[in-house]
Design a protein around this motif. Structure first.
Motif, mmCIF file in Angstrom:
data_model
loop_
_atom_site.group_PDB
_atom_site.id
_atom_site.type_symbol
_atom_site.label_atom_id
_atom_site.label_comp_id
_atom_site.label_asym_id
_atom_site.label_seq_id
_atom_site.Cartn_x
_atom_site.Cartn_y
_atom_site.Cartn_z
ATOM 1 N N ALA A 53 0.290 10.362 7.728
ATOM 2 C CA ALA A 53 0.662 10.856 6.397
ATOM 3 C C ALA A 53 1.556 9.833 5.681
ATOM 4 O O ALA A 53 2.182 8.984 6.321
ATOM 5 C CB ALA A 53 1.399 12.178 6.543
ATOM 6 N N TYR A 54 1.610 9.935 4.358
ATOM 7 C CA TYR A 54 2.483 9.091 3.533
ATOM 8 C C TYR A 54 3.754 9.852 3.205
ATOM 9 O O TYR A 54 3.729 11.087 3.242
ATOM 10 C CB TYR A 54 1.767 8.691 2.249
ATOM 11 C CG TYR A 54 0.618 7.742 2.469
ATOM 12 C CD1 TYR A 54 0.849 6.376 2.569
ATOM 13 C CD2 TYR A 54 -0.683 8.221 2.594
ATOM 14 C CE1 TYR A 54 -0.223 5.508 2.791
ATOM 15 C CE2 TYR A 54 -1.742 7.349 2.805
ATOM 16 C CZ TYR A 54 -1.498 5.994 2.896
ATOM 17 O OH TYR A 54 -2.548 5.129 3.107
ATOM 18 N N PRO A 55 4.840 9.199 2.872
ATOM 19 C CA PRO A 55 5.054 7.750 2.890
ATOM 20 C C PRO A 55 5.281 7.244 4.314
ATOM 21 O O PRO A 55 5.625 8.012 5.202
ATOM 22 C CB PRO A 55 6.327 7.598 2.047
ATOM 23 C CG PRO A 55 7.078 8.873 2.255
ATOM 24 C CD PRO A 55 6.036 9.936 2.404
ATOM 25 N N LEU A 56 5.120 5.958 4.475
ATOM 26 C CA LEU A 56 5.301 5.375 5.803
ATOM 27 C C LEU A 56 5.779 3.932 5.686
ATOM 28 O O LEU A 56 5.701 3.314 4.621
ATOM 29 C CB LEU A 56 3.998 5.458 6.599
ATOM 30 C CG LEU A 56 2.754 4.786 6.031
ATOM 31 C CD1 LEU A 56 2.619 3.368 6.559
ATOM 32 C CD2 LEU A 56 1.519 5.587 6.414
ATOM 33 N N ALA A 86 4.699 2.234 2.056
ATOM 34 C CA ALA A 86 3.552 2.677 1.260
ATOM 35 C C ALA A 86 3.658 4.162 0.969
ATOM 36 O O ALA A 86 4.180 4.925 1.773
ATOM 37 C CB ALA A 86 2.251 2.387 2.010
ATOM 38 N N ASP A 87 3.155 4.526 -0.192
ATOM 39 C CA ASP A 87 3.141 5.940 -0.573
ATOM 40 C C ASP A 87 1.963 6.172 -1.515
ATOM 41 O O ASP A 87 1.422 5.230 -2.092
ATOM 42 C CB ASP A 87 4.465 6.318 -1.249
ATOM 43 C CG ASP A 87 4.717 7.827 -1.196
ATOM 44 O OD1 ASP A 87 3.861 8.549 -0.650
ATOM 45 O OD2 ASP A 87 5.770 8.254 -1.685
ATOM 46 N N ARG A 88 1.589 7.442 -1.655
ATOM 47 C CA ARG A 88 0.543 7.785 -2.619
ATOM 48 C C ARG A 88 1.059 7.502 -4.021
ATOM 49 O O ARG A 88 2.262 7.637 -4.272
ATOM 50 C CB ARG A 88 0.224 9.268 -2.546
ATOM 51 C CG ARG A 88 -0.434 9.733 -1.286
ATOM 52 C CD ARG A 88 -0.285 11.234 -1.167
ATOM 53 N NE ARG A 88 -0.867 11.721 0.068
ATOM 54 C CZ ARG A 88 -2.104 12.208 0.164
ATOM 55 N NH1 ARG A 88 -2.859 12.268 -0.900
ATOM 56 N NH2 ARG A 88 -2.580 12.615 1.316
ATOM 57 N N VAL A 89 0.155 7.122 -4.883
ATOM 58 C CA VAL A 89 0.544 6.906 -6.285
ATOM 59 C C VAL A 89 1.009 8.244 -6.858
ATOM 60 O O VAL A 89 0.347 9.265 -6.683
ATOM 61 C CB VAL A 89 -0.657 6.345 -7.089
ATOM 62 C CG1 VAL A 89 -0.352 6.321 -8.576
ATOM 63 C CG2 VAL A 89 -1.002 4.946 -6.601
ATOM 64 N N GLY A 90 2.162 8.259 -7.499
ATOM 65 C CA GLY A 90 2.669 9.470 -8.120
ATOM 66 C C GLY A 90 3.434 10.384 -7.188
ATOM 67 O O GLY A 90 3.782 11.505 -7.560
ATOM 68 N N SER A 91 3.728 9.914 -5.973
ATOM 69 C CA SER A 91 4.480 10.738 -5.025
ATOM 70 C C SER A 91 5.900 10.974 -5.531
ATOM 71 O O SER A 91 6.475 10.147 -6.236
ATOM 72 C CB SER A 91 4.526 10.033 -3.674
ATOM 73 O OG SER A 91 5.594 10.526 -2.912
ATOM 74 N N ILE A 92 6.481 12.112 -5.149
ATOM 75 C CA ILE A 92 7.826 12.420 -5.650
ATOM 76 C C ILE A 92 8.915 11.734 -4.827
ATOM 77 O O ILE A 92 10.053 11.659 -5.249
ATOM 78 C CB ILE A 92 8.092 13.945 -5.685
ATOM 79 C CG1 ILE A 92 7.825 14.576 -4.311
ATOM 80 C CG2 ILE A 92 7.273 14.622 -6.770
ATOM 81 C CD1 ILE A 92 8.421 15.954 -4.159
ATOM 82 N N ALA A 132 -1.308 -2.888 -4.837
ATOM 83 C CA ALA A 132 -2.020 -1.615 -4.960
ATOM 84 C C ALA A 132 -2.940 -1.488 -3.766
ATOM 85 O O ALA A 132 -3.459 -2.483 -3.271
ATOM 86 C CB ALA A 132 -2.831 -1.598 -6.247
ATOM 87 N N GLY A 133 -3.116 -0.274 -3.277
ATOM 88 C CA GLY A 133 -3.958 -0.100 -2.099
ATOM 89 C C GLY A 133 -4.785 1.154 -2.154
ATOM 90 O O GLY A 133 -4.771 1.886 -3.133
ATOM 91 N N GLN A 134 -5.508 1.371 -1.077
ATOM 92 C CA GLN A 134 -6.379 2.537 -0.961
ATOM 93 C C GLN A 134 -6.353 2.934 0.501
ATOM 94 O O GLN A 134 -6.642 2.121 1.371
ATOM 95 C CB GLN A 134 -7.807 2.142 -1.373
ATOM 96 C CG GLN A 134 -8.754 3.299 -1.459
ATOM 97 C CD GLN A 134 -8.966 3.733 -2.914
ATOM 98 O OE1 GLN A 134 -8.557 3.020 -3.824
ATOM 99 N NE2 GLN A 134 -9.580 4.854 -3.125
ATOM 100 N N GLY A 135 -5.947 4.156 0.807
ATOM 101 C CA GLY A 135 -5.937 4.619 2.193
ATOM 102 C C GLY A 135 -6.691 5.922 2.303
ATOM 103 O O GLY A 135 -6.294 6.926 1.734
ATOM 104 N N ALA A 136 -7.810 5.914 3.011
ATOM 105 C CA ALA A 136 -8.661 7.099 3.203
ATOM 106 C C ALA A 136 -8.981 7.768 1.862
ATOM 107 O O ALA A 136 -8.826 8.978 1.693
ATOM 108 C CB ALA A 136 -7.982 8.081 4.147
ATOM 109 N N GLY A 137 -9.373 6.954 0.886
ATOM 110 C CA GLY A 137 -9.769 7.485 -0.412
ATOM 111 C C GLY A 137 -8.606 7.877 -1.309
ATOM 112 O O GLY A 137 -8.817 8.401 -2.393
ATOM 113 N N VAL A 138 -7.398 7.604 -0.878
ATOM 114 C CA VAL A 138 -6.221 7.963 -1.667
ATOM 115 C C VAL A 138 -5.637 6.695 -2.274
ATOM 116 O O VAL A 138 -5.456 5.694 -1.576
ATOM 117 C CB VAL A 138 -5.145 8.620 -0.759
ATOM 118 C CG1 VAL A 138 -3.907 8.972 -1.567
ATOM 119 C CG2 VAL A 138 -5.709 9.841 -0.070
ATOM 120 N N ALA A 139 -5.353 6.734 -3.563
ATOM 121 C CA ALA A 139 -4.742 5.573 -4.219
ATOM 122 C C ALA A 139 -3.297 5.458 -3.750
ATOM 123 O O ALA A 139 -2.540 6.437 -3.802
ATOM 124 C CB ALA A 139 -4.806 5.743 -5.722
#
Lengths: 157, 135
Positions: A53-56, A86-92, A132-139
């Motif tokens: 899971a993100y962030p990591l 790394a984290d998902r784009v738009g994570s809080i 910018a990255g992509q992890g398992a279909g997640v921006a």
């Protein structure tokens, strides 16, 4: 009471400069309360397992170089390590906060002595690069901070 | 009557110009060495099969005192730095580390050409800014 997950102890060889550097990085990052609050136990040497899971946070070595005297006495070993967060784009949670905490914990640390007492480490940040990255279909977004680590025998000048 | 004289003339302009040429040559030489070293690190396998990175690794003389070694493939930064899910395969930083100890020699070699100024010789031109050197 909520159990706080604790990162799996780093298993690297504690008797080589690489092992010392990585153990110091891992312990410094994973034993900090603020860091645990931000990423939990998701701190890895190398790459993160698939599906984490993100962030990591991960760290990887880039270069290593010895400085030796003409008599082959090793004065110190210099490494460059990339610490990724790394984290998902738009994570809080905020990637910038994680990166800032990594910088606070690592940059400018000097004369840290390992429990064995035989080695010291000093660390400074060299640069920070966003990717910018992509992890398992997640921006995702990554901030990569490169640190210079110097490992030398304690008391050596 | 026979007079004797010594002519005193400043060659500061020539020396300054030769110094700029020397620094550009040193910069270019170091950059080309780093580019060559980076290409040598791109052994086939794991991102370097196609040879595209090798082909697109260039030294570019940006100005008289600055150059840039660039890998032109769009994924180069990911390979150099890795990601949280992919191990890095750095070539630029090991290349810099390999060439670093040679920088004083490269600088000395470039400066030795300044001896020609003292002898009144014309120095060969340094790489022009904007020049792309593949090798």
């Amino acid at each position: 009471m909520i159990a706080v997950p604790v990162a799996v102890p780093y298993q690297g060889d504690p008797f080589t400069a690489v092992g010392l550097a990585e153990r110091w990085l891992f312990q410094t990052l994973s034993s900090d309360g603020v860091m645990i609050g931000l990423v939990g136990n998701r701190i890895f040497a190398g790459v993160a397992p698939e599906g984490t899971a993100y962030p990591l946070v991960t760290f990887q070595g880039a270069t290593g170089q010895d400085l030796t005297t003409p008599g082959y006495h090793r004065v110190f070993t210099t490494f460059e390590y990339d610490v990724h967060c790394a984290d998902r784009v738009g994570s809080i949670v905020g990637l910038d906060r994680i990166a800032a905490r990594i910088d606070t914990l690592l940059h400018g640390q000097g004369a840290y002595q390992f429990p064995s007492g035989a080695y010291e480490v000093s660390c400074r940040r060299l640069r920070i690069v966003p990717l910018a990255g992509q992890g398992a279909g997640v921006a995702t977004r990554e901030l990569i901070q490169s640190f210079e680590l110097i490992i030398q025998e304690a008391g050596d000048v | 009557m026979a007079t004797a004289s010594v002519v005193v003339r400043s060659r500061f302009k020539e020396v300054a110009s030769a110094l700029v040429t020397a620094q550009t040559r040193a910069c270019a030489e170091a950059g080309r060495r780093i580019a060559a070293e980076a290409r040598a690190h791109m052994v086939p396998g794991y991102f370097y099969e196609s040879g595209a990175s090798k082909e697109q690794t260039r030294y570019h003389q940006a100005s008289r005192a600055e150059g840039e070694v660039r890998i032109g493939t769009p994924y180069a930064a990911y390979v150099e730095l890795g990601t949280v899910h992919m191990a890095a395969r750095p070539v630029l930083r090991p290349a810099v580390a390999a060439v670093w100890p040679e920088l004083p020699r490269i600088a000395r070699a470039a400066c030795s050409a300044m001896e020609g100024v003292r002898l009144g010789q014309t120095l060969p031109p340094a790489p022009a800014p904007g020049e792309d050197a593949g090798v």
